[in-house]
Design a protein around this motif. Sequence first.
Motif, mmCIF file in Angstrom:
data_model
loop_
_atom_site.group_PDB
_atom_site.id
_atom_site.type_symbol
_atom_site.label_atom_id
_atom_site.label_comp_id
_atom_site.label_asym_id
_atom_site.label_seq_id
_atom_site.Cartn_x
_atom_site.Cartn_y
_atom_site.Cartn_z
ATOM 1 N N THR A 1 -2.487 0.058 7.547
ATOM 2 C CA THR A 1 -1.110 -0.395 7.352
ATOM 3 C C THR A 1 -0.859 -0.759 5.887
ATOM 4 O OG1 THR A 1 -1.671 -2.638 8.115
ATOM 5 C CG2 THR A 1 -0.707 -1.126 9.743
ATOM 6 N N LYS B 1 8.597 2.902 10.588
ATOM 7 C CA LYS B 1 8.679 4.176 11.305
ATOM 8 C C LYS B 1 7.440 5.039 11.122
ATOM 9 C CE LYS B 1 13.675 4.343 11.361
ATOM 10 N NZ LYS B 1 14.869 5.087 11.028
ATOM 11 N N THR B 2 6.487 4.568 10.304
ATOM 12 C CA THR B 2 5.280 5.342 10.035
ATOM 13 C C THR B 2 4.408 5.431 11.262
ATOM 14 O OG1 THR B 2 5.322 4.654 7.742
ATOM 15 C CG2 THR B 2 3.258 5.513 8.553
ATOM 16 N N TRP C 1 -0.019 2.517 4.256
ATOM 17 C CA TRP C 1 1.360 2.904 4.572
ATOM 18 C C TRP C 1 2.353 2.041 3.790
ATOM 19 C CZ3 TRP C 1 0.325 2.444 10.495
ATOM 20 C CH2 TRP C 1 -0.427 3.538 10.930
ATOM 21 N N PRO D 1 11.265 2.580 6.400
ATOM 22 C CA PRO D 1 10.319 3.708 6.512
ATOM 23 C C PRO D 1 8.902 3.268 6.874
ATOM 24 C CG PRO D 1 11.745 4.061 4.651
ATOM 25 C CD PRO D 1 12.029 2.662 5.165
ATOM 26 N N PHE D 2 8.474 2.099 6.425
ATOM 27 C CA PHE D 2 7.147 1.578 6.805
ATOM 28 C C PHE D 2 7.075 1.375 8.312
ATOM 29 C CE2 PHE D 2 4.744 -2.235 8.002
ATOM 30 C CZ PHE D 2 3.458 -1.791 7.717
ATOM 31 N N SER E 1 2.962 2.939 0.018
ATOM 32 C CA SER E 1 3.893 4.050 -0.218
ATOM 33 C C SER E 1 5.341 3.569 -0.160
ATOM 34 C CB SER E 1 3.692 5.150 0.832
ATOM 35 O OG SER E 1 2.407 5.684 0.736
ATOM 36 N N THR E 2 5.643 2.772 0.834
ATOM 37 C CA THR E 2 7.001 2.243 0.979
ATOM 38 C C THR E 2 7.346 1.318 -0.175
ATOM 39 O OG1 THR E 2 6.864 2.407 3.387
ATOM 40 C CG2 THR E 2 8.548 0.941 2.496
#
Length: 67
Positions: A39, A66-67, A42, A63-64, A45-46
Amino acid sequence: MSNFNPDKKIVSDRVLLLGDAAGFINALSGDGVQYALQTANWASSTISSCVDQNRFGEENLVPFAKT
């Protein structure tokens, strides 16, 4: 021991919940280190995208979730 609940809110304005805080726990072993690292990957990136745009509101962090 809690388990991931997809209905649980894990992002808000300027907030991301990762690993155990977001409920990412291995139900069999109770371990969460692997999920914490995943996590965090992930989230990075967000967050990178948010820094580029200088926007940290919930709508930018979704967006995090929804990963």
